[in-house]
Design a protein around this motif. Structure first.
Motif, PDB file in Angstrom:
ATOM      1  N   VAL A 152     -24.462  17.031   3.787  1.00 37.49           N
ATOM      2  CA  VAL A 152     -25.219  17.951   2.596  1.00 37.49           C
ATOM      3  C   VAL A 152     -26.448  18.055   3.169  1.00 37.49           C
ATOM      4  CG1 VAL A 152     -25.886  17.817   0.213  1.00 37.49           C
ATOM      5  CG2 VAL A 152     -23.911  16.796   0.548  1.00 37.49           C
ATOM      6  N   SER A 153     -26.983  17.328   3.885  1.00 33.91           N
ATOM      7  CA  SER A 153     -28.591  17.415   4.359  1.00 33.91           C
ATOM      8  C   SER A 153     -28.546  18.663   5.428  1.00 33.91           C
ATOM      9  CB  SER A 153     -29.131  16.151   5.180  1.00 33.91           C
ATOM     10  OG  SER A 153     -29.041  15.257   4.422  1.00 33.91           O
ATOM     11  N   HIS A 154     -27.654  18.681   6.434  1.00 30.50           N
ATOM     12  CA  HIS A 154     -27.848  19.720   7.164  1.00 30.50           C
ATOM     13  C   HIS A 154     -27.220  21.057   6.825  1.00 30.50           C
ATOM     14  CE1 HIS A 154     -23.346  20.198   8.443  1.00 30.50           C
ATOM     15  NE2 HIS A 154     -23.744  21.229   8.986  1.00 30.50           N
ATOM     16  N   ILE A 155     -26.504  21.080   5.829  1.00 28.73           N
ATOM     17  CA  ILE A 155     -26.166  22.391   5.074  1.00 28.73           C
ATOM     18  C   ILE A 155     -27.556  23.043   4.453  1.00 28.73           C
ATOM     19  CG2 ILE A 155     -24.906  23.452   3.326  1.00 28.73           C
ATOM     20  CD1 ILE A 155     -22.645  21.351   4.084  1.00 28.73           C
ATOM     21  N   HIS A 156     -28.186  21.897   3.520  1.00 31.05           N
ATOM     22  CA  HIS A 156     -29.329  22.355   3.016  1.00 31.05           C
ATOM     23  C   HIS A 156     -30.430  22.807   3.961  1.00 31.05           C
ATOM     24  CE1 HIS A 156     -28.055  20.680  -0.898  1.00 31.05           C
ATOM     25  NE2 HIS A 156     -29.034  21.165  -1.427  1.00 31.05           N
ATOM     26  N   LEU A 157     -30.659  22.011   4.943  1.00 30.27           N
ATOM     27  CA  LEU A 157     -31.726  22.190   5.705  1.00 30.27           C
ATOM     28  C   LEU A 157     -31.613  23.586   6.361  1.00 30.27           C
ATOM     29  CD1 LEU A 157     -32.533  18.809   7.331  1.00 30.27           C
ATOM     30  CD2 LEU A 157     -33.668  19.951   5.822  1.00 30.27           C
ATOM     31  N   PHE A 158     -30.348  23.907   7.005  1.00 25.12           N
ATOM     32  CA  PHE A 158     -30.279  25.172   7.542  1.00 25.12           C
ATOM     33  C   PHE A 158     -30.373  26.345   6.365  1.00 25.12           C
ATOM     34  CE2 PHE A 158     -27.350  23.440  11.296  1.00 25.12           C
ATOM     35  CZ  PHE A 158     -28.755  23.504  12.004  1.00 25.12           C
ATOM     36  N   GLY A 159     -29.601  26.277   5.514  1.00 27.12           N
ATOM     37  CA  GLY A 159     -29.599  27.322   4.402  1.00 27.12           C
ATOM     38  C   GLY A 159     -30.751  27.382   3.675  1.00 27.12           C
ATOM     39  N   ILE A 160     -31.553  26.421   3.257  1.00 31.94           N
ATOM     40  CA  ILE A 160     -32.723  26.529   2.588  1.00 31.94           C
ATOM     41  C   ILE A 160     -33.810  27.102   3.449  1.00 31.94           C
ATOM     42  CG2 ILE A 160     -34.085  25.510   0.919  1.00 31.94           C
ATOM     43  CD1 ILE A 160     -32.179  23.662   0.009  1.00 31.94           C
ATOM     44  N   ALA A 161     -33.805  26.590   4.886  1.00 35.61           N
ATOM     45  CA  ALA A 161     -34.771  27.271   5.593  1.00 35.61           C
ATOM     46  C   ALA A 161     -34.794  28.649   5.621  1.00 35.61           C
ATOM     47  CB  ALA A 161     -34.602  26.406   7.027  1.00 35.61           C
ATOM     48  N   PHE A 162     -33.751  29.183   5.818  1.00 30.27           N
ATOM     49  CA  PHE A 162     -33.661  30.531   6.014  1.00 30.27           C
ATOM     50  C   PHE A 162     -34.128  31.077   4.783  1.00 30.27           C
ATOM     51  CE2 PHE A 162     -30.534  30.202   9.340  1.00 30.27           C
ATOM     52  CZ  PHE A 162     -30.851  31.335  10.370  1.00 30.27           C
ATOM     53  N   ILE A 163     -33.641  30.741   3.719  1.00 34.40           N
ATOM     54  CA  ILE A 163     -34.122  31.469   2.233  1.00 34.40           C
ATOM     55  C   ILE A 163     -35.853  31.206   2.046  1.00 34.40           C
ATOM     56  CG2 ILE A 163     -33.934  31.071  -0.436  1.00 34.40           C
ATOM     57  CD1 ILE A 163     -31.178  30.102   0.041  1.00 34.40           C
ATOM     58  N   LEU A 164     -36.278  30.084   2.435  1.00 30.83           N
ATOM     59  CA  LEU A 164     -37.626  29.945   2.372  1.00 30.83           C
ATOM     60  C   LEU A 164     -38.363  30.878   3.258  1.00 30.83           C
ATOM     61  CD1 LEU A 164     -38.057  26.083   1.647  1.00 30.83           C
ATOM     62  CD2 LEU A 164     -38.039  27.707  -0.202  1.00 30.83           C
ATOM     63  N   TYR A 165     -37.745  31.143   4.380  1.00 33.92           N
ATOM     64  CA  TYR A 165     -38.553  31.562   5.555  1.00 33.92           C
ATOM     65  C   TYR A 165     -38.557  33.157   4.753  1.00 33.92           C
ATOM     66  CZ  TYR A 165     -39.572  34.129   9.667  1.00 33.92           C
ATOM     67  OH  TYR A 165     -40.294  35.082  10.612  1.00 33.92           O
ATOM     68  N   PHE A 166     -37.812  33.736   4.295  1.00 29.01           N
ATOM     69  CA  PHE A 166     -37.433  35.255   3.875  1.00 29.01           C
ATOM     70  C   PHE A 166     -38.449  35.364   2.844  1.00 29.01           C
ATOM     71  CE2 PHE A 166     -33.790  35.501   6.697  1.00 29.01           C
ATOM     72  CZ  PHE A 166     -34.263  36.369   7.554  1.00 29.01           C
ATOM     73  N   ILE A 167     -38.351  34.472   1.830  1.00 27.54           N
ATOM     74  CA  ILE A 167     -39.278  34.273   0.675  1.00 27.54           C
ATOM     75  C   ILE A 167     -40.841  34.361   1.225  1.00 27.54           C
ATOM     76  CG2 ILE A 167     -40.071  33.462  -1.606  1.00 27.54           C
ATOM     77  CD1 ILE A 167     -37.162  32.313  -1.882  1.00 27.54           C
ATOM     78  N   GLY A 168     -40.898  33.627   2.074  1.00 23.73           N
ATOM     79  CA  GLY A 168     -42.378  33.144   2.596  1.00 23.73           C
ATOM     80  C   GLY A 168     -42.805  34.523   3.451  1.00 23.73           C
ATOM     81  N   LYS A 169     -42.041  35.176   4.017  1.00 19.55           N
ATOM     82  CA  LYS A 169     -42.383  36.568   4.757  1.00 19.55           C
ATOM     83  C   LYS A 169     -42.806  37.541   3.891  1.00 19.55           C
ATOM     84  CE  LYS A 169     -41.905  37.464   9.069  1.00 19.55           C
ATOM     85  NZ  LYS A 169     -42.652  37.293  10.220  1.00 19.55           N
ATOM     86  N   ILE A 170     -42.099  37.655   2.779  1.00 22.05           N
ATOM     87  CA  ILE A 170     -42.579  38.628   1.695  1.00 22.05           C
ATOM     88  C   ILE A 170     -43.608  38.419   1.078  1.00 22.05           C
ATOM     89  CG2 ILE A 170     -41.685  39.858  -0.372  1.00 22.05           C
ATOM     90  CD1 ILE A 170     -38.933  39.536   0.769  1.00 22.05           C
ATOM     91  N   PHE A 171     -43.737  37.198   0.694  1.00 22.28           N
ATOM     92  CA  PHE A 171     -44.906  36.449   0.028  1.00 22.28           C
ATOM     93  C   PHE A 171     -46.326  36.582   0.700  1.00 22.28           C
ATOM     94  CE2 PHE A 171     -47.593  32.670  -0.566  1.00 22.28           C
ATOM     95  CZ  PHE A 171     -48.037  32.957  -1.858  1.00 22.28           C
ATOM     96  N   LEU A 172     -46.086  36.746   2.166  1.00 21.27           N
ATOM     97  CA  LEU A 172     -47.355  36.717   2.927  1.00 21.27           C
ATOM     98  C   LEU A 172     -47.974  38.190   2.759  1.00 21.27           C
ATOM     99  CD1 LEU A 172     -46.406  35.255   6.289  1.00 21.27           C
ATOM    100  CD2 LEU A 172     -47.878  34.128   4.604  1.00 21.27           C
ATOM    101  N   LEU A 173     -47.270  39.211   2.237  1.00 22.74           N
ATOM    102  CA  LEU A 173     -47.632  40.210   1.843  1.00 22.74           C
ATOM    103  C   LEU A 173     -48.550  40.370   0.588  1.00 22.74           C
ATOM    104  CD1 LEU A 173     -44.626  42.598   2.656  1.00 22.74           C
ATOM    105  CD2 LEU A 173     -46.709  41.765   4.340  1.00 22.74           C
ATOM    106  N   CYS A 174     -48.748  39.186  -0.014  1.00 17.26           N
ATOM    107  CA  CYS A 174     -49.456  39.293  -1.265  1.00 17.26           C
ATOM    108  C   CYS A 174     -51.120  39.389  -0.811  1.00 17.26           C
ATOM    109  CB  CYS A 174     -49.379  38.004  -1.841  1.00 17.26           C
ATOM    110  SG  CYS A 174     -47.943  38.022  -2.943  1.00 17.26           S
ATOM    111  N   ASP A 175     -51.704  39.751  -1.834  1.00 18.89           N
ATOM    112  CA  ASP A 175     -53.183  39.979  -1.685  1.00 18.89           C
ATOM    113  C   ASP A 175     -53.934  38.882  -2.242  1.00 18.89           C
ATOM    114  OD1 ASP A 175     -55.656  40.701  -0.794  1.00 18.89           O
ATOM    115  OD2 ASP A 175     -55.609  42.655  -2.203  1.00 18.89           O
ATOM    116  N   ILE A 176     -53.665  37.623  -1.791  1.00 16.59           N
ATOM    117  CA  ILE A 176     -54.465  36.550  -2.499  1.00 16.59           C
ATOM    118  C   ILE A 176     -55.473  35.706  -1.235  1.00 16.59           C
ATOM    119  CG2 ILE A 176     -52.921  36.120  -4.144  1.00 16.59           C
ATOM    120  CD1 ILE A 176     -51.762  33.609  -2.652  1.00 16.59           C
ATOM    121  N   ASN A 177     -56.377  34.799  -1.771  1.00 18.17           N
ATOM    122  CA  ASN A 177     -56.889  34.181  -0.957  1.00 18.17           C
ATOM    123  C   ASN A 177     -56.086  33.343   0.195  1.00 18.17           C
ATOM    124  OD1 ASN A 177     -57.871  30.980   0.040  1.00 18.17           O
ATOM    125  ND2 ASN A 177     -59.696  31.813  -1.200  1.00 18.17           N
ATOM    126  N   ILE A 178     -56.718  33.506   1.512  1.00 22.33           N
ATOM    127  CA  ILE A 178     -55.718  33.408   2.775  1.00 22.33           C
ATOM    128  C   ILE A 178     -55.638  31.613   2.815  1.00 22.33           C
ATOM    129  CG2 ILE A 178     -56.166  35.101   4.054  1.00 22.33           C
ATOM    130  CD1 ILE A 178     -58.371  33.528   5.531  1.00 22.33           C
TER     131      ILE A 178
END
Ligand code: HEC
Length: 242
Positions: A152-178
């Protein structure tokens, strides 16, 4: 100057639409994952609904939830010649179901009341209660096995890392305190790692179930905030004047 970096105001409407449908789909997927977690974990402690006890039983196991304890508290109870023997067996389970106590106290009871049916030569499909190894199988506390947790760990780590990476990539376009931003992109990853780590620790130390719940909640919350802020800034926010 911060201006050299891309912000939501710099991307096309098509890209905003793509980002938005992606984020909303992930958000929906997360809600469904929560419902799935509810159904797979709830009620393990015998009470409806999800509780910390359910989480403990899932990872650590519980002496009262062993197959043997359930059986002698339930359908197998009438097979006991003396009711007081039930406490002897339950105490043995609670003490960790070791072999010396089995031999001294439990084997005589099982040999007298149970092995007429629970012997492989008579009923191969029933738990074998004619020796220590067989009795131990149904007497140990259970909980998640290490191979299951690793899987279950390796499925979570791989799968969620991708999800968090793409969410983070989009989130970086926000205009907030760096500085807020730099910390915010790390939090869900850190929470996920802590969550997975605490599954393994909970297997040994039941109190860590609280860390499982707290870190899981932190990951969901931080991910949810990134999604909401991104969607909001994409469509409703523009820095003036320009
Ligand atoms: C008359 C035959 C018989 C006797 C005696 C008997 N059992 Fe059973 N036992 C069964 C049968 C049949 C099943 C499987 C059906 C069921 O689970 O109700 C079973 C199932 C079990 C299970 C497995 C339950 C599960 O989780 O699947 C345990 C544990 C158990 N018995 C323990 C005991 C103990 C302890 C005793 C002695 C106090 C005992 N049995 C005496 C017939 C018997």
């Amino acid at each position: 100057m911060a201006e050299q970096y891309t912000r939501f105001k710099d991307i096309s409407i098509s890209e905003r639409i793509l980002n938005t449908v992606f984020l909303l789909t992930i958000g929906l997927g997360y809600v469904v994952a929560l419902v799935n977690m509810y159904y797979t974990h709830q009620g393990r402690d015998g009470r409806p609904g999800l509780s910390i006890e359910d989480v403990i039983i899932n990872y650590h196991g519980s002496a009262t939830q062993t197959r043997l304890a359930n059986a002698i508290n339930g359908v197998m109870e009438p097979n006991l010649k003396y009711k007081s023997d039930k406490d002897v067996i339950l105490r043995w389970i609670n003490n960790g179901a070791d072999e010396p106590e089995y031999t001294e106290k439990v084997a005589p009871i099982l040999n007298r009341d149970c092995i007429i049916c629970h012997t492989p030569s008579i009923n191969p499909s029933l738990p074998d209660l004619s020796n220590y190894a067989g009795a131990a199988v149904v007497a140990h506390a259970g909980g998640a096995t290490i191979p299951k947790l690793v899987k279950v760990s390796h499925i979570h780590l791989f799968g969620i890392a991708f999800i968090l990476y793409f969410i983070g990539k989009i989130f970086l376009l926000c205009d907030i305190n760096i500085y807020v931003k730099r910390i915010a992109v790390v939090i869900p990853f850190a929470a996920m790692l802590l969550d997975v780590l605490s599954w393994f620790i909970t297997k040994a130390i039941p109190e860590f179930a609280y860390v499982v719940v707290a870190s899981g909640a932190l990951m969901g919350l931080s991910m949810g905030l990134q999604i909401l802020l991104s969607v909001y800034q994409m469509w409703f926010y523009s820095r003036k004047p320009n």
